[in-house]
Design an enzyme around this catalytic site. Structure first.
Site, PDB file in Angstrom:
ATOM      1  N   GLY A 125      -3.555   4.438   6.186  1.00  0.00           N
ATOM      2  CA  GLY A 125      -3.957   4.643   4.788  1.00  0.00           C
ATOM      3  C   GLY A 125      -2.766   5.091   3.963  1.00  0.00           C
ATOM      4  O   GLY A 125      -1.762   5.579   4.488  1.00  0.00           O
ATOM      5  N   LYS A 137       7.341  -0.361  12.377  1.00  0.00           N
ATOM      6  CA  LYS A 137       7.267  -0.175  13.844  1.00  0.00           C
ATOM      7  C   LYS A 137       7.764  -1.395  14.594  1.00  0.00           C
ATOM      8  O   LYS A 137       8.239  -1.289  15.717  1.00  0.00           O
ATOM      9  CB  LYS A 137       5.841   0.165  14.266  1.00  0.00           C
ATOM     10  CG  LYS A 137       4.838  -0.915  13.987  1.00  0.00           C
ATOM     11  CD  LYS A 137       3.574  -0.383  13.421  1.00  0.00           C
ATOM     12  CE  LYS A 137       2.978  -1.420  12.467  1.00  0.00           C
ATOM     13  NZ  LYS A 137       2.024  -0.865  11.548  1.00  0.00           N
ATOM     14  N   GLU A 186      -3.866  -3.971   9.164  1.00  0.00           N
ATOM     15  CA  GLU A 186      -2.709  -4.833   8.919  1.00  0.00           C
ATOM     16  C   GLU A 186      -3.210  -6.122   8.255  1.00  0.00           C
ATOM     17  O   GLU A 186      -4.394  -6.459   8.353  1.00  0.00           O
ATOM     18  CB  GLU A 186      -2.040  -5.202  10.244  1.00  0.00           C
ATOM     19  CG  GLU A 186      -1.548  -4.027  11.060  1.00  0.00           C
ATOM     20  CD  GLU A 186      -0.410  -3.275  10.414  1.00  0.00           C
ATOM     21  OE1 GLU A 186       0.569  -3.903   9.999  1.00  0.00           O
ATOM     22  OE2 GLU A 186      -0.500  -2.043  10.290  1.00  0.00           O
ATOM     23  N   GLU A 191       9.783   8.167  10.726  1.00  0.00           N
ATOM     24  CA  GLU A 191       8.586   8.961  11.030  1.00  0.00           C
ATOM     25  C   GLU A 191       7.297   8.187  10.743  1.00  0.00           C
ATOM     26  O   GLU A 191       6.315   8.276  11.493  1.00  0.00           O
ATOM     27  CB  GLU A 191       8.630  10.244  10.175  1.00  0.00           C
ATOM     28  CG  GLU A 191       7.594  11.257  10.541  1.00  0.00           C
ATOM     29  CD  GLU A 191       7.696  11.731  11.977  1.00  0.00           C
ATOM     30  OE1 GLU A 191       8.622  12.481  12.274  1.00  0.00           O
ATOM     31  OE2 GLU A 191       6.861  11.337  12.795  1.00  0.00           O
ATOM     32  N   THR A 227       0.829  -1.212   0.000  1.00  0.00           N
ATOM     33  CA  THR A 227       0.000   0.000   0.000  1.00  0.00           C
ATOM     34  C   THR A 227       0.864   1.264   0.000  1.00  0.00           C
ATOM     35  O   THR A 227       0.696   2.155  -0.837  1.00  0.00           O
ATOM     36  CB  THR A 227      -0.905  -0.004   1.257  1.00  0.00           C
ATOM     37  OG1 THR A 227      -1.652  -1.205   1.250  1.00  0.00           O
ATOM     38  CG2 THR A 227      -1.845   1.171   1.283  1.00  0.00           C
ATOM     39  N   ASP A 261      -0.410  -3.320  17.425  1.00  0.00           N
ATOM     40  CA  ASP A 261       0.127  -2.238  16.586  1.00  0.00           C
ATOM     41  C   ASP A 261       0.293  -0.971  17.433  1.00  0.00           C
ATOM     42  O   ASP A 261       1.345  -0.327  17.400  1.00  0.00           O
ATOM     43  CB  ASP A 261      -0.857  -2.011  15.423  1.00  0.00           C
ATOM     44  CG  ASP A 261      -0.501  -0.821  14.571  1.00  0.00           C
ATOM     45  OD1 ASP A 261       0.349  -0.965  13.685  1.00  0.00           O
ATOM     46  OD2 ASP A 261      -1.075   0.265  14.807  1.00  0.00           O
ATOM     47  N   LYS A 278       3.846   1.016  18.598  1.00  0.00           N
ATOM     48  CA  LYS A 278       3.993   2.458  18.379  1.00  0.00           C
ATOM     49  C   LYS A 278       4.221   3.182  19.711  1.00  0.00           C
ATOM     50  O   LYS A 278       5.026   4.106  19.798  1.00  0.00           O
ATOM     51  CB  LYS A 278       2.761   3.013  17.665  1.00  0.00           C
ATOM     52  CG  LYS A 278       2.635   2.516  16.223  1.00  0.00           C
ATOM     53  CD  LYS A 278       1.269   2.820  15.661  1.00  0.00           C
ATOM     54  CE  LYS A 278       1.125   2.401  14.198  1.00  0.00           C
ATOM     55  NZ  LYS A 278      -0.256   2.461  13.720  1.00  0.00           N
TER      56      LYS A 278
HETATM   57  N1  HSE Z   1      -2.778  -0.660  10.617  1.00  0.00           N
HETATM   58  C1  HSE Z   1      -2.315   0.582  11.135  1.00  0.00           C
HETATM   59  C2  HSE Z   1      -3.486   1.340  11.708  1.00  0.00           C
HETATM   60  C3  HSE Z   1      -1.690   1.466  10.100  1.00  0.00           C
HETATM   61  O1  HSE Z   1      -4.628   0.938  11.532  1.00  0.00           O
HETATM   62  O2  HSE Z   1      -3.241   2.353  12.355  1.00  0.00           O
HETATM   63  C4  HSE Z   1      -0.223   1.251   9.961  1.00  0.00           C
HETATM   64  O3  HSE Z   1       0.458   1.536  11.128  1.00  0.00           O
END
Ligand code: HSE
Length: 434
Positions: free
Chosen positions: A304, A101, A184, A125, A16, A195, A199
């Protein structure tokens, strides 16, 4: 580098975000000046692509061993082999831009050390909060004592909760998020909170200058949330002049009373007057408080193609400019050593939602167990609208709001409640954001 020399870029991964980057580099050639995309490495070179590019290869050596390629953009995701490719790129004197990440959160210290030793750049970033330049913001707080950072860091979960607040079921909301390209490949990484946890590890490491192990961060996702919770939040306190609550998946790092770092990812009821309650759709937000700077809020698209590509392109253009000037960005020392608080000892206000057998004495039995564990009940609401049947028996969801208790105590009580023959399924504990 010699003046006038063009900067060749190698891209690893054509999903993507990779497609977004190639599109940008081909369409906006005038913006990128002497930067040009030389090779794109993909797992399946024969696969038809949305954007065509003649330099596609299946052989990563064509990037790693090419001395002309000065910047590698890693957008393949996952821990391995991405980590090896990033490490080797740095070792070979190439600067690296990554959105990964998993790699950054787990290997930050080694990666920073290698980039420093080789005198090259490592920019990440796009690994956190998509389009919000939170990494640069946190690096900019060099002299600030950050007290807390609370983020909505997973766009997919936030999107799902937004749809569920409108009445859609979890599965239907997830399907929409997947169609929009936010999720994901394995959605449990989003909906299970992992996720956001990775982060948070990156954000917390930078905010507190201490390496973090994501595996040690308490992590609960949104898979236990039902429309009952969203409905409860919308109504809670409203009859008494309160504005109600939104349910959000929050990733928090905050210094507790004894200066230990409280680190956790969990869904929470956020008071409508809190700025994070107004964050909807796939938006991400980071609310932070510093000792001198006070509260700050950053808001933007967190998932996105275009939002993440925006962050990758910013890093890429800056690293190219650094190459031309012969400089590199400074990377955090990670020399701090903030202790991590035990999540079982953290006290939060919350509620227990449990499905009680609809018969005399069920509430009394549940509150007896709660009382034995020291729960001080504030409110108890039964939601007849959401009643259910299992094996011919009617169960009524009950929401019991309790005063703050250490999470360890709550966990023990939940286990005992689950074992009661008056309770169907696992009782669910939802905290209020404080
Ligand atoms: N899948 C992640 C989200 C985007 O929905 O925030 C990429 O980090």
């Amino acid at each position: 580098m010699r003046s006038g020399e063009r900067i060749a870029v190698g891209l690893i991964g054509f999903g993507t975000v990779g497609t977004g980057l190639v599109e940008f580099l081909l369409e906006r050639a005038e913006t990128v000046g002497d930067l040009y995309l030389k090779k794109v490495v993909v797992a399946h070179p024969e696969k038809p692509r949305e954007v065509s590019f003649k330099g596609i290869t299946g052989n990563v050596r064509e990037i790693l061993d090419d001395p002309e390629i000065q910047i590698v953009v890693e957008l393949m995701g996952g821990e391995q082999p991405a980590l090896s490719y990033v490490l080797e790129s740095l070792e070979n004197g190439k600067s690296v831009v990554t959105a990964n990440k998993v790699v950054i959160s787990r290997h930050m210290r080694d990666l920073f050390a290698r980039a420093r030793r080789k005198g090259v750049d490592l920019a990440f970033e796009a690994s956190v909060a998509g389009s919000i330049p939170i990494i640069r913001i946190l690096k900019g707080f060099a002299n600030e004592r950050i007290l807390r950072v609370t983020g909505i860091l997973n766009g997919t979960s936030n999107y799902i909760l937004s749809r569920m607040e409108e009445g859609l079921g979890f599965e239907a909301a997830l399907k929409l998020a997947q169609e929009k390209g936010f999720a994901e490949a394995d959605h449990i990484l989003d909906t299970g909170g992992f996720d956001a946890r990775d982060k948070l590890a990156i954000v917390a490491a930078l905010a507190f200058n201490t390496p973090m192990d994501p595996e040690r961060i308490y992590c609960e996702g949104i898979t236990g949330i039902t429309s009952i919770d969203l409905d409860f939040g919308v109504r809670y306190g409203v009859g008494e002049g309160e504005p109600g609550y939104a349910v959000k998946l929050l990733a928090t790092a905050r210094l507790g009373d004894d200066d230990a770092l409280e680190l956790h990812v969990y869904p929470a009821l956020v008071h409508r007057h809190h700025p994070l309650a107004a964050v909807y759709e796939e938006m991400n937000a980071i609310y932070l408080e510093g000792e001198r700077c006070g509260p700050q809020l950053y808001l933007g698209r967190g998932a996105g193609r275009s939002a993440t590509t925006s962050a990758v392109v910013s890093d890429l253009l800056r690293l190219a400019a650094n190459r031309r000037r012969g400089i590199v960005d400074e990377l955090p020392s990670l020399a701090g050593a903030v202790p991590i608080a035990d999540v079982r000892k953290l006290k939060r206000r919350g509620y227990v939602r449990l499905n009680l057998k609809h018969m005399p004495g069920s509430i009394a039995e549940a509150t007896r167990i709660m009382g034995r564990h020291g729960f001080n009940i504030e409110d108890s609401v039964q939601r007849r609208r959401f009643q259910m049947q299992f094996n011919g028996q009617v169960y009524m969801p009950d929401i019991v709001t309790v005063e703050p208790l250490p999470y360890g105590v709550v966990e023990d009580a939940l286990e005992e409640l689950q074992a009661s023959e008056r309770v169907h399924g696992m009782p669910f504990y939802l905290r209020f954001e404080e």
